[in-house]
Write an enzyme that holds these catalytic residues in place. Structure first.
Site, PDB file in Angstrom:
ATOM      1  N   ILE A  52      -0.162   1.905   9.655  1.00  0.00           N
ATOM      2  CA  ILE A  52      -1.469   2.515   9.893  1.00  0.00           C
ATOM      3  C   ILE A  52      -1.286   3.965   9.437  1.00  0.00           C
ATOM      4  O   ILE A  52      -0.704   4.779  10.145  1.00  0.00           O
ATOM      5  CB  ILE A  52      -1.890   2.421  11.368  1.00  0.00           C
ATOM      6  CG1 ILE A  52      -1.962   0.959  11.815  1.00  0.00           C
ATOM      7  CG2 ILE A  52      -3.249   3.120  11.563  1.00  0.00           C
ATOM      8  CD1 ILE A  52      -2.280   0.770  13.291  1.00  0.00           C
ATOM      9  N   PRO A  53      -1.737   4.290   8.228  1.00  0.00           N
ATOM     10  CA  PRO A  53      -1.316   5.520   7.533  1.00  0.00           C
ATOM     11  C   PRO A  53      -1.943   6.823   8.031  1.00  0.00           C
ATOM     12  O   PRO A  53      -2.725   7.473   7.332  1.00  0.00           O
ATOM     13  CB  PRO A  53      -1.713   5.231   6.090  1.00  0.00           C
ATOM     14  CG  PRO A  53      -2.929   4.377   6.222  1.00  0.00           C
ATOM     15  CD  PRO A  53      -2.664   3.497   7.419  1.00  0.00           C
ATOM     16  N   CYS A  54      -1.550   7.245   9.219  1.00  0.00           N
ATOM     17  CA  CYS A  54      -2.121   8.470   9.790  1.00  0.00           C
ATOM     18  C   CYS A  54      -1.719   9.719   9.006  1.00  0.00           C
ATOM     19  O   CYS A  54      -2.367  10.754   9.137  1.00  0.00           O
ATOM     20  CB  CYS A  54      -1.759   8.592  11.264  1.00  0.00           C
ATOM     21  SG  CYS A  54      -0.012   8.505  11.622  1.00  0.00           S
ATOM     22  N   HIS A  55      -0.696   9.616   8.161  1.00  0.00           N
ATOM     23  CA  HIS A  55      -0.332  10.772   7.335  1.00  0.00           C
ATOM     24  C   HIS A  55      -1.426  11.096   6.313  1.00  0.00           C
ATOM     25  O   HIS A  55      -1.466  12.188   5.775  1.00  0.00           O
ATOM     26  CB  HIS A  55       1.009  10.539   6.623  1.00  0.00           C
ATOM     27  CG  HIS A  55       0.985   9.391   5.678  1.00  0.00           C
ATOM     28  ND1 HIS A  55       1.107   8.073   6.096  1.00  0.00           N
ATOM     29  CD2 HIS A  55       0.843   9.339   4.329  1.00  0.00           C
ATOM     30  CE1 HIS A  55       1.045   7.275   5.043  1.00  0.00           C
ATOM     31  NE2 HIS A  55       0.887   8.024   3.959  1.00  0.00           N
ATOM     32  N   ARG A  56      -2.336  10.157   6.085  1.00  0.00           N
ATOM     33  CA  ARG A  56      -3.432  10.361   5.133  1.00  0.00           C
ATOM     34  C   ARG A  56      -4.630  11.074   5.753  1.00  0.00           C
ATOM     35  O   ARG A  56      -5.640  11.271   5.095  1.00  0.00           O
ATOM     36  CB  ARG A  56      -3.869   9.014   4.554  1.00  0.00           C
ATOM     37  CG  ARG A  56      -2.786   8.338   3.744  1.00  0.00           C
ATOM     38  CD  ARG A  56      -3.219   6.991   3.205  1.00  0.00           C
ATOM     39  NE  ARG A  56      -2.082   6.324   2.591  1.00  0.00           N
ATOM     40  CZ  ARG A  56      -1.926   5.020   2.525  1.00  0.00           C
ATOM     41  NH1 ARG A  56      -2.856   4.213   3.019  1.00  0.00           N
ATOM     42  NH2 ARG A  56      -0.859   4.502   1.964  1.00  0.00           N
TER      43      ARG A  56
END
Length: 151
Positions: A103-107
Site C-alpha cells: 500500500i504505497p504510502c510513500h507516494r
C-alpha cells in the site's frame, strides 16, 4: 526441544505459502526498478471504515505517480458522502498503514510537492520515489504534472 519449538509447535516448521512467493516476486520486480503489474494478496486487519477508505485510495496510486493528502481527503470525502475531509485526518490514516510498499504510502506527499513524514524514514521515502523515477530533493518532489494523480 528449545523454547521456540515448544512455543511455535508445528507452526515453527518452514512453510512455503503462495502469498510469500508472490510477495517475494513482487518485491524483486519492484526493487528491480519496474512496475510489478500485480499486487500480492493482503488483509487489512483492525482498520476502521475511514482507514479502509483512505488505504484503498492509497493502494490505487499508480507506480511512478504521486498525490497529496489534500487530494486524498477530497476523494475520501466524496466516497464517504461528506462535504469535506481533513488532510490531517488522512495523514493519520496513511501513517497507520501496516503494509508499506504494497500500500504505497510513500507516494503521498504534501501540498506543492513537499515531503512529509514517512514511517520508514524520510531517506527511504526519497529513495523509493527516486526508484520510481521522480526527481526528489530533501525539500520536495519536482515532477511534471503528468506524475500527479487527481481523482
Amino acid at each position: 526441544m528449545s523454547q521456540d519449538d515448544e512455543w511455535q509447535g508445528s507452526k515453527g516448521k518452514e512453510q512455503r505459502l503462495p502469498v510469500f512467493a508472490e510477495t517475494c516476486r513482487w518485491l524483486d520486480i519492484y526493487f528491480g526498478g519496474r512496475e510489478p503489474g500485480f499486487v500480492p494478496p493482503y488483509q487489512e486487519k483492525n482498520a476502521t471504515p475511514f482507514r479502509q477508505v483512505v488505504l484503498n485510495i492509497v493502494a490505487n496510486i499508480p507506480y511512478g505517480r504521486v498525490t497529496t493528502y489534500g487530494e486524498i481527503a477530497q476523494e475520501a470525502a466524496r466516497r464517504l458522502d461528506k462535504p469535506r475531509m481533513s488532510a490531517q485526518a488522512v495523514g493519520g490514516a496513511v501513517g497507520w498503514n501496516p503494509i508499506c510498499l504494497i500500500i504505497p504510502c510513500h507516494r503521498v506527499i504534501g501540498a506543492k510537492g513537499t515531503l512529509t513524514g514517512y514511517g520508514g524514514g524520510m531517506m527511504n521515502k526519497i529513495a523509493l520515489l527516486r526508484l520510481e523515477g521522480h526527481r526528489v530533493t530533501e525539500k520536495g518532489i519536482s515532477s511534471g504534472v503528468t506524475d500527479w494523480v487527481k481523482w
